[in-house]
Write a protein that holds these residues in place. Structure first.
Motif, PDB file in Angstrom:
ATOM      1  N   SER A   1      39.241  48.519  20.818  1.00  0.00           N
ATOM      2  CA  SER A   1      40.487  48.137  21.476  1.00  0.00           C
ATOM      3  C   SER A   1      41.181  49.347  22.096  1.00  0.00           C
ATOM      4  O   SER A   1      41.678  49.286  23.226  1.00  0.00           O
ATOM      5  CB  SER A   1      41.414  47.449  20.469  1.00  0.00           C
ATOM      6  N   GLN A   2      41.198  50.464  21.373  1.00  0.00           N
ATOM      7  CA  GLN A   2      41.829  51.685  21.885  1.00  0.00           C
ATOM      8  C   GLN A   2      41.099  52.207  23.119  1.00  0.00           C
ATOM      9  O   GLN A   2      41.728  52.597  24.110  1.00  0.00           O
ATOM     10  CB  GLN A   2      41.853  52.754  20.798  1.00  0.00           C
ATOM     11  N   LEU A   3      39.765  52.223  23.059  1.00  0.00           N
ATOM     12  CA  LEU A   3      38.995  52.663  24.218  1.00  0.00           C
ATOM     13  C   LEU A   3      39.202  51.737  25.410  1.00  0.00           C
ATOM     14  O   LEU A   3      39.262  52.191  26.557  1.00  0.00           O
ATOM     15  CB  LEU A   3      37.504  52.736  23.862  1.00  0.00           C
ATOM     16  N   SER A   4      39.339  50.449  25.129  1.00  0.00           N
ATOM     17  CA  SER A   4      39.593  49.488  26.199  1.00  0.00           C
ATOM     18  C   SER A   4      40.941  49.754  26.863  1.00  0.00           C
ATOM     19  O   SER A   4      41.076  49.670  28.095  1.00  0.00           O
ATOM     20  CB  SER A   4      39.555  48.057  25.641  1.00  0.00           C
ATOM     21  N   GLU A   5      41.950  50.089  26.043  1.00  0.00           N
ATOM     22  CA  GLU A   5      43.267  50.421  26.593  1.00  0.00           C
ATOM     23  C   GLU A   5      43.193  51.690  27.440  1.00  0.00           C
ATOM     24  O   GLU A   5      43.846  51.797  28.487  1.00  0.00           O
ATOM     25  CB  GLU A   5      44.281  50.601  25.457  1.00  0.00           C
ATOM     26  N   GLN A   6      42.411  52.668  26.985  1.00  0.00           N
ATOM     27  CA  GLN A   6      42.247  53.904  27.750  1.00  0.00           C
ATOM     28  C   GLN A   6      41.553  53.628  29.082  1.00  0.00           C
ATOM     29  O   GLN A   6      41.907  54.211  30.115  1.00  0.00           O
ATOM     30  CB  GLN A   6      41.449  54.912  26.935  1.00  0.00           C
ATOM     31  N   LEU A   7      40.583  52.725  29.069  1.00  0.00           N
ATOM     32  CA  LEU A   7      39.905  52.333  30.311  1.00  0.00           C
ATOM     33  C   LEU A   7      40.891  51.667  31.276  1.00  0.00           C
ATOM     34  O   LEU A   7      40.886  51.947  32.477  1.00  0.00           O
ATOM     35  CB  LEU A   7      38.748  51.377  30.005  1.00  0.00           C
ATOM     36  N   SER A   8      41.747  50.808  30.740  1.00  0.00           N
ATOM     37  CA  SER A   8      42.733  50.129  31.573  1.00  0.00           C
ATOM     38  C   SER A   8      43.676  51.133  32.219  1.00  0.00           C
ATOM     39  O   SER A   8      44.012  51.011  33.406  1.00  0.00           O
ATOM     40  CB  SER A   8      43.540  49.126  30.737  1.00  0.00           C
ATOM     41  N   ALA A   9      44.112  52.127  31.435  1.00  0.00           N
ATOM     42  CA  ALA A   9      45.015  53.149  31.969  1.00  0.00           C
ATOM     43  C   ALA A   9      44.307  54.005  33.023  1.00  0.00           C
ATOM     44  O   ALA A   9      44.880  54.320  34.073  1.00  0.00           O
ATOM     45  CB  ALA A   9      45.538  54.024  30.837  1.00  0.00           C
ATOM     46  N   LYS A  10      43.051  54.391  32.729  1.00  0.00           N
ATOM     47  CA  LYS A  10      42.287  55.215  33.662  1.00  0.00           C
ATOM     48  C   LYS A  10      41.995  54.445  34.951  1.00  0.00           C
ATOM     49  O   LYS A  10      41.971  55.034  36.047  1.00  0.00           O
ATOM     50  CB  LYS A  10      40.975  55.630  33.000  1.00  0.00           C
ATOM     51  N   MET A  11      41.797  53.151  34.834  1.00  0.00           N
ATOM     52  CA  MET A  11      41.493  52.310  35.981  1.00  0.00           C
ATOM     53  C   MET A  11      42.593  52.371  37.031  1.00  0.00           C
ATOM     54  O   MET A  11      42.346  52.306  38.238  1.00  0.00           O
ATOM     55  CB  MET A  11      41.307  50.867  35.493  1.00  0.00           C
ATOM     56  N   ASP A  12      43.841  52.529  36.565  1.00  0.00           N
ATOM     57  CA  ASP A  12      44.979  52.579  37.491  1.00  0.00           C
ATOM     58  C   ASP A  12      45.005  53.867  38.302  1.00  0.00           C
ATOM     59  O   ASP A  12      45.755  53.975  39.276  1.00  0.00           O
ATOM     60  CB  ASP A  12      46.296  52.439  36.714  1.00  0.00           C
ATOM     61  N   GLU A  13      44.195  54.853  37.910  1.00  0.00           N
ATOM     62  CA  GLU A  13      44.195  56.146  38.585  1.00  0.00           C
ATOM     63  C   GLU A  13      43.136  56.240  39.682  1.00  0.00           C
ATOM     64  O   GLU A  13      43.084  57.236  40.400  1.00  0.00           O
ATOM     65  CB  GLU A  13      43.957  57.266  37.564  1.00  0.00           C
ATOM     66  N   ILE A  14      42.269  55.226  39.797  1.00  0.00           N
ATOM     67  CA  ILE A  14      41.194  55.312  40.785  1.00  0.00           C
ATOM     68  C   ILE A  14      41.399  54.253  41.875  1.00  0.00           C
ATOM     69  O   ILE A  14      41.992  53.198  41.634  1.00  0.00           O
ATOM     70  CB  ILE A  14      39.818  55.135  40.117  1.00  0.00           C
ATOM     71  N   PRO A  15      40.941  54.566  43.090  1.00  0.00           N
ATOM     72  CA  PRO A  15      41.123  53.604  44.198  1.00  0.00           C
ATOM     73  C   PRO A  15      40.223  52.384  44.038  1.00  0.00           C
ATOM     74  O   PRO A  15      39.004  52.500  43.960  1.00  0.00           O
ATOM     75  CB  PRO A  15      40.731  54.434  45.428  1.00  0.00           C
ATOM     76  N   LEU A  16      40.827  51.232  43.976  1.00  0.00           N
ATOM     77  CA  LEU A  16      40.093  49.979  43.823  1.00  0.00           C
ATOM     78  C   LEU A  16      40.710  48.912  44.716  1.00  0.00           C
ATOM     79  O   LEU A  16      41.935  48.883  44.897  1.00  0.00           O
ATOM     80  CB  LEU A  16      40.157  49.487  42.365  1.00  0.00           C
ATOM     81  N   ASN A  17      39.867  48.049  45.254  1.00  0.00           N
ATOM     82  CA  ASN A  17      40.440  46.891  45.940  1.00  0.00           C
ATOM     83  C   ASN A  17      40.765  45.829  44.897  1.00  0.00           C
ATOM     84  O   ASN A  17      40.413  45.960  43.721  1.00  0.00           O
ATOM     85  CB  ASN A  17      39.492  46.356  47.023  1.00  0.00           C
ATOM     86  N   ASN A  18      41.447  44.782  45.312  1.00  0.00           N
ATOM     87  CA  ASN A  18      41.913  43.762  44.364  1.00  0.00           C
ATOM     88  C   ASN A  18      40.765  43.108  43.605  1.00  0.00           C
ATOM     89  O   ASN A  18      40.874  42.828  42.408  1.00  0.00           O
ATOM     90  CB  ASN A  18      42.729  42.696  45.104  1.00  0.00           C
ATOM     91  N   LYS A  19      39.649  42.864  44.306  1.00  0.00           N
ATOM     92  CA  LYS A  19      38.508  42.204  43.671  1.00  0.00           C
ATOM     93  C   LYS A  19      37.912  43.103  42.590  1.00  0.00           C
ATOM     94  O   LYS A  19      37.620  42.651  41.471  1.00  0.00           O
ATOM     95  CB  LYS A  19      37.450  41.865  44.715  1.00  0.00           C
ATOM     96  N   GLU A  20      37.714  44.399  42.917  1.00  0.00           N
ATOM     97  CA  GLU A  20      37.148  45.333  41.949  1.00  0.00           C
ATOM     98  C   GLU A  20      38.055  45.480  40.729  1.00  0.00           C
ATOM     99  O   GLU A  20      37.589  45.493  39.584  1.00  0.00           O
ATOM    100  CB  GLU A  20      36.955  46.700  42.608  1.00  0.00           C
ATOM    101  N   LYS A  21      39.360  45.573  40.985  1.00  0.00           N
ATOM    102  CA  LYS A  21      40.306  45.729  39.881  1.00  0.00           C
ATOM    103  C   LYS A  21      40.272  44.526  38.951  1.00  0.00           C
ATOM    104  O   LYS A  21      40.242  44.666  37.726  1.00  0.00           O
ATOM    105  CB  LYS A  21      41.720  45.931  40.425  1.00  0.00           C
ATOM    106  N   GLN A  22      40.247  43.323  39.517  1.00  0.00           N
ATOM    107  CA  GLN A  22      40.226  42.117  38.697  1.00  0.00           C
ATOM    108  C   GLN A  22      38.935  42.006  37.898  1.00  0.00           C
ATOM    109  O   GLN A  22      38.942  41.597  36.730  1.00  0.00           O
ATOM    110  CB  GLN A  22      40.412  40.868  39.578  1.00  0.00           C
ATOM    111  N   GLN A  23      37.814  42.400  38.518  1.00  0.00           N
ATOM    112  CA  GLN A  23      36.537  42.359  37.804  1.00  0.00           C
ATOM    113  C   GLN A  23      36.536  43.322  36.614  1.00  0.00           C
ATOM    114  O   GLN A  23      36.019  42.998  35.539  1.00  0.00           O
ATOM    115  CB  GLN A  23      35.396  42.707  38.758  1.00  0.00           C
ATOM    116  N   LEU A  24      37.141  44.491  36.785  1.00  0.00           N
ATOM    117  CA  LEU A  24      37.229  45.444  35.687  1.00  0.00           C
ATOM    118  C   LEU A  24      38.146  44.936  34.583  1.00  0.00           C
ATOM    119  O   LEU A  24      37.841  45.068  33.395  1.00  0.00           O
ATOM    120  CB  LEU A  24      37.732  46.799  36.200  1.00  0.00           C
ATOM    121  N   ILE A  25      39.259  44.344  34.974  1.00  0.00           N
ATOM    122  CA  ILE A  25      40.172  43.760  33.993  1.00  0.00           C
ATOM    123  C   ILE A  25      39.453  42.685  33.185  1.00  0.00           C
ATOM    124  O   ILE A  25      39.559  42.625  31.955  1.00  0.00           O
ATOM    125  CB  ILE A  25      41.423  43.175  34.686  1.00  0.00           C
ATOM    126  N   ASP A  26      38.699  41.833  33.887  1.00  0.00           N
ATOM    127  CA  ASP A  26      37.958  40.761  33.209  1.00  0.00           C
ATOM    128  C   ASP A  26      36.906  41.331  32.257  1.00  0.00           C
ATOM    129  O   ASP A  26      36.726  40.830  31.141  1.00  0.00           O
ATOM    130  CB  ASP A  26      37.277  39.857  34.247  1.00  0.00           C
TER     131      ASP A  26
END
Length: 284
Positions: free
Chosen positions: A215-240
């Motif tokens: 769970s902690q690593l997943s939260e870190q991934l979510s935070a790191k994800m906000d720092e990289i350029p992603l389109n809406n589709k890529e971001k949603q796929q990562l969230i899922d």
């Protein structure tokens, strides 16, 4: 976090340190923060609720800093040394966070107690993971004793620095603490006596640790994800993908193929590869 909410937290922490939690009024907080009472109650139900938010706010900062060190430093010994230096630097710059503990005897019920316990558990998991990475599986049986002693080392330095307003070099203090840890672990491993306390004595800390780490690593991934350029589709796929990992890992019999597929999807993003590799080791 909204700028006004963060300003209220920062200002109130300084007031609590200077005057005490109980002696500081909401009116003083809003005046000093230059916000209305309406704005205060938009973010916090009460002063007690504000205090809980403060604990959560600083705990989040702490564990984010620990995670960033892990991302940039591969050697576990160097990781722990840099992490301790980061904690000392944060403490030096925000001593009021600790001073409120000395100023008032604060107890506002189960909600804060639960948060403090959660932070304690996160701290134990961090120390356990770093110590095992440095010294190997041979320390597993002694990990609770080691964590207690390490906690004592850290808190003693924090206490003396706070009470006596020492000027100090965080990197130098960190190196000293880790050398003390080295000596401590060596002594424990050569001692013929059994540990005073083991994981069996603290089941609330050690049960479901793997799920918590995921769970902690997943939260870190979510935070790191906000720092990289992603389109809406890529971001949603990562969230899922992250959501599926957390939900599947929490099951009694998680399906490896599902977890592997989700991790492989995350791993394709270079900026997330290191965290995804850590996650892979935990779940596969």
């Amino acid at each position: 976090m909204h700028e006004k909410k963060e300003r209220i937290i920062e200002i109130s922490m300084k007031l609590f340190a200077d005057k005490g939690f109980h002696a500081t009024s909401i009116q003083e907080i809003v005046q000093k923060a230059d916000v209305s009472k309406g704005a205060f109650y938009l973010y916090f139900e009460s002063k007690d609720d504000l205090l809980i938010a403060i604990f959560d706010y600083y705990a989040t900062i702490v564990f984010e800093k620990l995670a960033k060190v892990r991302e940039t430093t591969t050697d576990p010994y160097a990781q722990l040394e840099k992490q301790v230096a980061e904690l000392l630097t944060l403490f030096r710059d925000h001593k009021e966070y600790l001073l409120v503990h000395f100023r008032d005897n604060i107890h506002i019920g189960d909600k804060l107690d639960a948060l403090i316990y959660q932070i304690h558990k996160q701290g134990f998991d961090w120390v356990s993971e770093q110590v095992c990475a440095i010294y190997g599986d041979k320390v597993n049986h002694y990990i609770v004793d080691i964590a207690i002693n390490f906690d004592g080392l850290m808190n003693s330095y924090f206490k003396w620095i706070a009470l006596h307003n020492f000027t100090f070099n965080p990197e130098l203090v960190a190196k000293t603490i880790i050398r003390r840890l080295d000596a401590l672990v060596e002594d424990i491993l050569t001692d013929e006596n059994s540990p005073l306390f083991t994981a069996e004595d603290v089941p609330r800390l050690t049960d479901n640790r793997k799920t918590d780490e995921i769970s902690q690593l997943s939260e870190q991934l979510s935070a790191k994800m906000d720092e990289i350029p992603l389109n809406n589709k890529e971001k949603q796929q990562l969230i899922d993908a992250i959501t599926v990992i957390k939900e599947e890992a929490a099951k009694e019999a998680p399906k490896t193929i599902i977890l592997k597929t989700m991790v492989e999807h995350i791993r394709q993003y270079e900026q997330l590869s290191q965290l995804s590799e850590q996650l892979s080791k935990k779940i596969l």
